[in-house]
Design a protein around this motif. Sequence first.
Motif, mmCIF file in Angstrom:
data_model
loop_
_atom_site.group_PDB
_atom_site.id
_atom_site.type_symbol
_atom_site.label_atom_id
_atom_site.label_comp_id
_atom_site.label_asym_id
_atom_site.label_seq_id
_atom_site.Cartn_x
_atom_site.Cartn_y
_atom_site.Cartn_z
ATOM 1 N N THR A 284 35.529 76.867 60.912
ATOM 2 C CA THR A 284 36.271 76.409 59.738
ATOM 3 C C THR A 284 36.878 75.022 59.942
ATOM 4 O OG1 THR A 284 38.399 77.361 60.435
ATOM 5 C CG2 THR A 284 36.879 78.803 59.208
ATOM 6 N N PHE A 285 36.753 74.467 61.138
ATOM 7 C CA PHE A 285 37.349 73.162 61.420
ATOM 8 C C PHE A 285 36.738 72.101 60.504
ATOM 9 C CE2 PHE A 285 38.366 74.033 66.220
ATOM 10 C CZ PHE A 285 39.282 74.993 65.831
ATOM 11 N N THR A 286 37.591 71.217 60.006
ATOM 12 C CA THR A 286 37.124 70.107 59.172
ATOM 13 C C THR A 286 37.581 68.752 59.703
ATOM 14 O OG1 THR A 286 39.066 70.332 57.733
ATOM 15 C CG2 THR A 286 37.053 71.500 57.060
ATOM 16 N N HIS A 287 38.491 68.749 60.695
ATOM 17 C CA HIS A 287 39.037 67.492 61.209
ATOM 18 C C HIS A 287 38.858 67.318 62.714
ATOM 19 C CE1 HIS A 287 40.903 67.650 57.283
ATOM 20 N NE2 HIS A 287 41.334 66.421 57.438
ATOM 21 N N GLY A 288 38.613 68.393 63.438
ATOM 22 C CA GLY A 288 38.471 68.319 64.876
ATOM 23 C C GLY A 288 39.668 68.896 65.605
ATOM 24 N N GLU B 118 28.088 75.970 54.387
ATOM 25 C CA GLU B 118 29.509 75.654 54.512
ATOM 26 C C GLU B 118 29.874 75.284 55.942
ATOM 27 O OE1 GLU B 118 33.933 77.643 53.696
ATOM 28 O OE2 GLU B 118 32.107 78.727 53.156
ATOM 29 N N ALA B 119 29.346 76.029 56.911
ATOM 30 C CA ALA B 119 29.675 75.749 58.311
ATOM 31 C C ALA B 119 29.154 74.385 58.734
ATOM 32 C CB ALA B 119 29.095 76.836 59.214
ATOM 33 N N ASP B 120 27.928 74.045 58.337
ATOM 34 C CA ASP B 120 27.362 72.749 58.689
ATOM 35 C C ASP B 120 28.099 71.614 57.969
ATOM 36 O OD1 ASP B 120 25.528 73.871 60.392
ATOM 37 O OD2 ASP B 120 23.884 73.866 58.942
ATOM 38 N N SER B 121 28.510 71.876 56.730
ATOM 39 C CA SER B 121 29.271 70.887 55.979
ATOM 40 C C SER B 121 30.613 70.614 56.653
ATOM 41 C CB SER B 121 29.492 71.371 54.546
ATOM 42 O OG SER B 121 30.261 70.440 53.816
ATOM 43 N N ASN B 122 31.259 71.673 57.124
ATOM 44 C CA ASN B 122 32.516 71.507 57.857
ATOM 45 C C ASN B 122 32.303 70.680 59.121
ATOM 46 O OD1 ASN B 122 33.904 73.029 55.982
ATOM 47 N ND2 ASN B 122 33.877 74.908 57.184
ATOM 48 N N ALA B 123 31.200 70.967 59.823
ATOM 49 C CA ALA B 123 30.911 70.233 61.061
ATOM 50 C C ALA B 123 30.685 68.750 60.770
ATOM 51 C CB ALA B 123 29.685 70.836 61.752
ATOM 52 N N MET B 124 30.050 68.446 59.639
ATOM 53 C CA MET B 124 29.851 67.051 59.260
ATOM 54 C C MET B 124 31.190 66.388 58.927
ATOM 55 S SD MET B 124 27.653 64.609 58.892
ATOM 56 C CE MET B 124 26.060 65.444 58.793
ATOM 57 N N SER B 125 32.083 67.138 58.282
ATOM 58 C CA SER B 125 33.410 66.621 57.972
ATOM 59 C C SER B 125 34.171 66.264 59.244
ATOM 60 C CB SER B 125 34.199 67.649 57.157
ATOM 61 O OG SER B 125 35.516 67.202 56.911
ATOM 62 N N VAL B 126 34.022 67.089 60.278
ATOM 63 C CA VAL B 126 34.670 66.811 61.555
ATOM 64 C C VAL B 126 34.212 65.456 62.098
ATOM 65 C CG1 VAL B 126 34.797 67.497 63.993
ATOM 66 C CG2 VAL B 126 35.119 69.204 62.192
ATOM 67 N N ARG B 127 32.927 65.172 61.997
ATOM 68 C CA ARG B 127 32.408 63.902 62.498
ATOM 69 C C ARG B 127 32.985 62.720 61.709
ATOM 70 N NH1 ARG B 127 28.078 64.424 66.153
ATOM 71 N NH2 ARG B 127 27.436 66.595 66.374
ATOM 72 N N VAL B 128 33.144 62.913 60.384
ATOM 73 C CA VAL B 128 33.761 61.874 59.560
ATOM 74 C C VAL B 128 35.187 61.609 60.022
ATOM 75 C CG1 VAL B 128 34.598 61.322 57.237
ATOM 76 C CG2 VAL B 128 32.325 62.314 57.533
ATOM 77 N N GLU B 129 35.938 62.669 60.225
ATOM 78 C CA GLU B 129 37.354 62.531 60.593
ATOM 79 C C GLU B 129 37.528 61.925 61.977
ATOM 80 O OE1 GLU B 129 39.851 62.906 58.669
ATOM 81 O OE2 GLU B 129 38.766 63.766 56.964
ATOM 82 N N LEU B 130 36.704 62.345 62.917
ATOM 83 C CA LEU B 130 36.831 61.796 64.271
ATOM 84 C C LEU B 130 36.440 60.327 64.307
ATOM 85 C CD1 LEU B 130 35.505 64.759 66.465
ATOM 86 C CD2 LEU B 130 37.877 64.125 65.954
ATOM 87 N N GLN B 131 35.478 59.940 63.498
ATOM 88 C CA GLN B 131 35.161 58.516 63.415
ATOM 89 C C GLN B 131 36.343 57.729 62.844
ATOM 90 O OE1 GLN B 131 32.250 56.815 60.509
ATOM 91 N NE2 GLN B 131 31.181 56.132 62.372
#
Length: 284
Positions: free
Chosen positions: A251-255, A187-200
């Motif tokens: 828990t961050f998903t957007h940055g 879950e934590a790694d998935s959230n971190a990947m989501s952050v990269r999607v959002e920042l892009q």
Amino acid sequence: MKWQGRRGSSNIEDRRRRGGGARRAGGIGGVAGVLVLLAGWYFGVDTSQFVDLGGGGFEASSSAEITPADERAAQFVSVTLADTEEVWSDIFQRQLGQTYQPPILVLFKGQTQSACGGASAATGPFYCPPERKAYLDTDFFTTLEQRLGAGGDFAAAYVVAHEVAHHVQNELGILGQVNQLRAQMSEADSNAMSVRVELQADCFSGIWARAAQQQFGSLERGDIAEAMNAAAQIGDDTLQRNAGQAVRPHTFTHGTSEQRQRWFARGLESGDLSTCDTFAATRL
């Protein structure tokens, strides 16, 4: 932002006045779980309950009173969407040698359904990859200004541009790759990947803002500040603090607010897709 009297998009699906019957949507199972990308913006909540991993959904929308503010918002969204169509068509041709296929933007008020699950004022704007559609409740702009403190036309344009940026990611195959990776992660790694999607997507939004000014001369004094303020107000750390919660980076998903502003600025300054590779970045 100068937008009145300009061309609107034909890729608007207006569900605000629909009532009663529903029409089956042809969703694609599996990829619907990529993200409900912006659903937790102003409530800071986990929105996975809005994702229908089985695919199909119903395209019904509740009847609601359409106010003059709603109509103005709809016109604004239509013009902004048209701008994104011209900008991304040009960028895809010049930088990628490809043809851009624009998304459909669904306007609703109250609630509706998508292949990614239910949508309401509580979910906020989001992009549904299997449908290639973005969803927006026209009341959200009022929330953006009054509840989040991010007023102004260009703050609203940033919201639209961000959703379209997720469609750009979908067109480039990024969301499909991310979905495959996240299915194998904690879950934590998935959230971190989501952050990269959002920042892009924030970076792509900056590219759009730069091109919109170059092609249409639509930006006015203070517009970039409005977008930067909006990016700050919807950072995960700011949302958690404003909700009276402890800041929990895992828990961050957007940055963070700072990250969202910085990646938007990066796209704005460069105008180049290659500078928005958040997945290769060692520092977000």
